[in-house]
Design an enzyme around this catalytic site. Structure first.
Site, PDB file in Angstrom:
ATOM      1  N   LYS A  11      38.688 -27.764  12.306  1.00 42.14           N
ATOM      2  CA  LYS A  11      39.382 -26.489  12.561  1.00 42.14           C
ATOM      3  C   LYS A  11      39.908 -26.407  14.002  1.00 42.14           C
ATOM      4  O   LYS A  11      39.510 -27.191  14.872  1.00 42.14           O
ATOM      5  CB  LYS A  11      38.417 -25.340  12.252  1.00 42.14           C
ATOM      6  CG  LYS A  11      38.011 -25.271  10.772  1.00 42.14           C
ATOM      7  CD  LYS A  11      37.215 -24.004  10.487  1.00 42.14           C
ATOM      8  CE  LYS A  11      36.827 -23.906   9.026  1.00 42.14           C
ATOM      9  NZ  LYS A  11      36.148 -22.617   8.713  1.00 42.14           N
ATOM     10  N   TYR A  51      43.458 -19.873   1.865  1.00 44.69           N
ATOM     11  CA  TYR A  51      42.244 -19.040   1.791  1.00 44.69           C
ATOM     12  C   TYR A  51      42.403 -17.840   0.856  1.00 44.69           C
ATOM     13  O   TYR A  51      41.673 -16.857   0.992  1.00 44.69           O
ATOM     14  CB  TYR A  51      41.858 -18.573   3.201  1.00 44.69           C
ATOM     15  CG  TYR A  51      41.147 -19.645   4.004  1.00 44.69           C
ATOM     16  CD1 TYR A  51      39.851 -20.057   3.674  1.00 44.69           C
ATOM     17  CD2 TYR A  51      41.755 -20.258   5.093  1.00 44.69           C
ATOM     18  CE1 TYR A  51      39.192 -21.035   4.400  1.00 44.69           C
ATOM     19  CE2 TYR A  51      41.103 -21.247   5.827  1.00 44.69           C
ATOM     20  CZ  TYR A  51      39.816 -21.626   5.475  1.00 44.69           C
ATOM     21  OH  TYR A  51      39.156 -22.595   6.195  1.00 44.69           O
ATOM     22  N   PHE A  59      37.230 -10.022   6.678  1.00 41.77           N
ATOM     23  CA  PHE A  59      37.584 -10.957   7.759  1.00 41.77           C
ATOM     24  C   PHE A  59      38.843 -11.780   7.453  1.00 41.77           C
ATOM     25  O   PHE A  59      39.206 -12.656   8.225  1.00 41.77           O
ATOM     26  CB  PHE A  59      36.405 -11.887   8.075  1.00 41.77           C
ATOM     27  CG  PHE A  59      35.923 -12.733   6.913  1.00 41.77           C
ATOM     28  CD1 PHE A  59      36.589 -13.896   6.548  1.00 41.77           C
ATOM     29  CD2 PHE A  59      34.789 -12.371   6.199  1.00 41.77           C
ATOM     30  CE1 PHE A  59      36.152 -14.672   5.491  1.00 41.77           C
ATOM     31  CE2 PHE A  59      34.335 -13.146   5.132  1.00 41.77           C
ATOM     32  CZ  PHE A  59      35.021 -14.301   4.784  1.00 41.77           C
ATOM     33  N   ARG A  87      28.544 -30.801   2.449  1.00 44.54           N
ATOM     34  CA  ARG A  87      28.049 -29.463   2.815  1.00 44.54           C
ATOM     35  C   ARG A  87      26.741 -29.594   3.614  1.00 44.54           C
ATOM     36  O   ARG A  87      26.504 -28.834   4.545  1.00 44.54           O
ATOM     37  CB  ARG A  87      27.820 -28.600   1.564  1.00 44.54           C
ATOM     38  CG  ARG A  87      29.065 -28.349   0.731  1.00 44.54           C
ATOM     39  CD  ARG A  87      30.000 -27.321   1.281  1.00 44.54           C
ATOM     40  NE  ARG A  87      29.427 -26.001   1.400  1.00 44.54           N
ATOM     41  CZ  ARG A  87      30.143 -24.914   1.704  1.00 44.54           C
ATOM     42  NH1 ARG A  87      31.455 -25.012   1.926  1.00 44.54           N
ATOM     43  NH2 ARG A  87      29.584 -23.734   1.798  1.00 44.54           N
ATOM     44  N   THR A  93      27.431 -21.914   7.098  1.00 43.83           N
ATOM     45  CA  THR A  93      28.690 -21.305   7.558  1.00 43.83           C
ATOM     46  C   THR A  93      28.553 -20.739   8.967  1.00 43.83           C
ATOM     47  O   THR A  93      29.428 -20.929   9.816  1.00 43.83           O
ATOM     48  CB  THR A  93      29.104 -20.173   6.587  1.00 43.83           C
ATOM     49  OG1 THR A  93      29.141 -20.697   5.263  1.00 43.83           O
ATOM     50  CG2 THR A  93      30.469 -19.604   6.953  1.00 43.83           C
ATOM     51  N   ARG A 104      28.202 -28.322  12.365  1.00 46.06           N
ATOM     52  CA  ARG A 104      28.368 -26.949  12.884  1.00 46.06           C
ATOM     53  C   ARG A 104      27.330 -26.635  13.952  1.00 46.06           C
ATOM     54  O   ARG A 104      27.614 -25.927  14.920  1.00 46.06           O
ATOM     55  CB  ARG A 104      28.346 -25.940  11.724  1.00 46.06           C
ATOM     56  CG  ARG A 104      29.675 -25.942  10.947  1.00 46.06           C
ATOM     57  CD  ARG A 104      29.579 -25.174   9.654  1.00 46.06           C
ATOM     58  NE  ARG A 104      30.894 -24.928   9.052  1.00 46.06           N
ATOM     59  CZ  ARG A 104      31.050 -24.521   7.799  1.00 46.06           C
ATOM     60  NH1 ARG A 104      29.990 -24.347   7.006  1.00 46.06           N
ATOM     61  NH2 ARG A 104      32.256 -24.300   7.320  1.00 46.06           N
ATOM     62  N   ASN A 114      34.026 -22.114  13.270  1.00 42.64           N
ATOM     63  CA  ASN A 114      32.855 -22.913  12.886  1.00 42.64           C
ATOM     64  C   ASN A 114      33.165 -24.409  12.664  1.00 42.64           C
ATOM     65  O   ASN A 114      32.526 -25.079  11.857  1.00 42.64           O
ATOM     66  CB  ASN A 114      32.124 -22.281  11.698  1.00 42.64           C
ATOM     67  CG  ASN A 114      32.965 -22.199  10.446  1.00 42.64           C
ATOM     68  OD1 ASN A 114      34.124 -22.607  10.439  1.00 42.64           O
ATOM     69  ND2 ASN A 114      32.382 -21.687   9.378  1.00 42.64           N
ATOM     70  N   HIS A 117      35.749 -27.276   7.850  1.00 42.62           N
ATOM     71  CA  HIS A 117      35.749 -26.759   6.480  1.00 42.62           C
ATOM     72  C   HIS A 117      35.219 -27.866   5.576  1.00 42.62           C
ATOM     73  O   HIS A 117      35.482 -29.041   5.817  1.00 42.62           O
ATOM     74  CB  HIS A 117      37.185 -26.416   6.055  1.00 42.62           C
ATOM     75  CG  HIS A 117      37.311 -26.155   4.577  1.00 42.62           C
ATOM     76  ND1 HIS A 117      36.983 -24.949   4.014  1.00 42.62           N
ATOM     77  CD2 HIS A 117      37.694 -26.963   3.554  1.00 42.62           C
ATOM     78  CE1 HIS A 117      37.168 -25.022   2.700  1.00 42.62           C
ATOM     79  NE2 HIS A 117      37.603 -26.235   2.400  1.00 42.62           N
ATOM     80  N   GLU A 128      42.232 -28.318  -2.989  1.00 39.73           N
ATOM     81  CA  GLU A 128      42.474 -28.288  -1.543  1.00 39.73           C
ATOM     82  C   GLU A 128      43.102 -29.595  -1.047  1.00 39.73           C
ATOM     83  O   GLU A 128      44.002 -29.586  -0.204  1.00 39.73           O
ATOM     84  CB  GLU A 128      41.160 -27.999  -0.814  1.00 39.73           C
ATOM     85  CG  GLU A 128      40.657 -26.578  -1.085  1.00 39.73           C
ATOM     86  CD  GLU A 128      39.249 -26.320  -0.607  1.00 39.73           C
ATOM     87  OE1 GLU A 128      38.780 -25.174  -0.784  1.00 39.73           O
ATOM     88  OE2 GLU A 128      38.590 -27.244  -0.068  1.00 39.73           O
TER      89      GLU A 128
HETATM   90  P1  GDP Z   1      32.264 -22.011   4.117  1.00 38.12           P
HETATM   91  O1  GDP Z   1      32.461 -22.456   2.692  1.00 38.12           O
HETATM   92  O2  GDP Z   1      30.935 -22.418   4.691  1.00 38.12           O
HETATM   93  O3  GDP Z   1      33.413 -22.407   5.017  1.00 38.12           O
HETATM   94  O4  GDP Z   1      32.227 -20.416   4.099  1.00 38.12           O
HETATM   95  P2  GDP Z   1      33.007 -19.313   3.228  1.00 38.12           P
HETATM   96  O5  GDP Z   1      33.770 -19.954   2.108  1.00 38.12           O
HETATM   97  O6  GDP Z   1      32.039 -18.236   2.895  1.00 38.12           O
HETATM   98  O7  GDP Z   1      34.039 -18.691   4.274  1.00 38.12           O
HETATM   99  C1  GDP Z   1      35.228 -19.372   4.600  1.00 38.12           C
HETATM  100  C2  GDP Z   1      35.442 -19.299   6.096  1.00 38.12           C
HETATM  101  O8  GDP Z   1      35.682 -17.943   6.459  1.00 38.12           O
HETATM  102  C3  GDP Z   1      34.231 -19.713   6.950  1.00 38.12           C
HETATM  103  O9  GDP Z   1      34.147 -21.087   7.158  1.00 38.12           O
HETATM  104  C4  GDP Z   1      34.518 -18.982   8.250  1.00 38.12           C
HETATM  105  O10 GDP Z   1      35.454 -19.709   9.036  1.00 38.12           O
HETATM  106  C5  GDP Z   1      35.182 -17.712   7.768  1.00 38.12           C
HETATM  107  N1  GDP Z   1      34.208 -16.614   7.740  1.00 38.12           N
HETATM  108  C6  GDP Z   1      33.166 -16.429   6.894  1.00 38.12           C
HETATM  109  N2  GDP Z   1      32.490 -15.302   7.184  1.00 38.12           N
HETATM  110  C7  GDP Z   1      33.173 -14.732   8.225  1.00 38.12           C
HETATM  111  C8  GDP Z   1      33.000 -13.529   8.977  1.00 38.12           C
HETATM  112  O11 GDP Z   1      32.070 -12.741   8.741  1.00 38.12           O
HETATM  113  N3  GDP Z   1      33.912 -13.280   9.975  1.00 38.12           N
HETATM  114  C9  GDP Z   1      34.952 -14.133  10.240  1.00 38.12           C
HETATM  115  N4  GDP Z   1      35.813 -13.826  11.235  1.00 38.12           N
HETATM  116  N5  GDP Z   1      35.137 -15.278   9.569  1.00 38.12           N
HETATM  117  C10 GDP Z   1      34.267 -15.567   8.571  1.00 38.12           C
END
Ligand code: GDP
Length: 139
Positions: A11, A51, A59, A87, A93, A104, A114, A117, A128
């Site tokens: 990222k 996304y 968010f 993962r 996350t 991470r 973070n 992805h 994807e």
């Molecule tokens: P991942 O699969 O671990 O990447 O997590 P998710 O699919 O739940 O979320 C996708 C992405 O959204 C995450 O990797 C973060 O970059 C972002 N994200 C998730 N939760 C939050 C949040 O509470 N605030 C913000 N700003 N970004 C978030």
């Protein structure tokens, strides 16, 4: 049955902080083979599309503006049990909850910035990967 491919992005935060090489090293050291790779930047429209599953989340706007804020590295990775193993390698996350030694944990600062992805299912890995790469760019 689990397929052997997953999709990742390094990222904008990790690219800006100079972690591309270290993260690719960790990925390769964990046994993944890179079968497609691209250094590029998402437009806000492309990030919104990528996304789209999160569009109802509070968010979403922050996520789209962060993911289009600078260059990223997109890659398709191959290994047995790729989605689950990747993962594990990247960690939770929220980097505050990411296990010691995960990508991470080592390179990310916050839940939005973070570092990486990783696809969450075989189906999404395929969707994807095809978002970024044509059939001719996957080896
Ligand atoms: P991942 O699969 O671990 O990447 O997590 P998710 O699919 O739940 O979320 C996708 C992405 O959204 C995450 O990797 C973060 O970059 C972002 N994200 C998730 N939760 C939050 C949040 O509470 N605030 C913000 N700003 N970004 C978030």
């Amino acid at each position: 049955m689990a397929t052997n491919r997953t999709f990742t992005m390094i990222k904008p935060d990790a690219v800006a902080n100079g972690h591309i090489g270290a993260i690719l090293n960790d990925i390769i050291a964990d046994g993944f083979k890179i079968v497609a790779m691209k250094y590029t930047q998402l437009s806000p429209e492309m990030a919104s599309k990528f996304y789209a599953v999160h569009k109802e989340r509070g968010f979403f706007g922050d996520l789209v503006s962060f993911m289009s804020s600078g260059p990223i590295v997109a890659a398709i990775l191959e290994k047995d049990n790729a989605v689950e193993d990747f993962r594990k390698l990247i960690g939770a996350t929220n980097p505050a909850d990411a296990a010691e030694g995960t990508i991470r944990n080592k390179y990310a600062k916050s839940i939005d910035a973070n570092a990486v992805h990783g696809s969450d299912s075989d189906e999404n890995a395929e969707i994807e990967g095809s978002f970024y790469f044509t059939a001719f760019e996957k080896f």
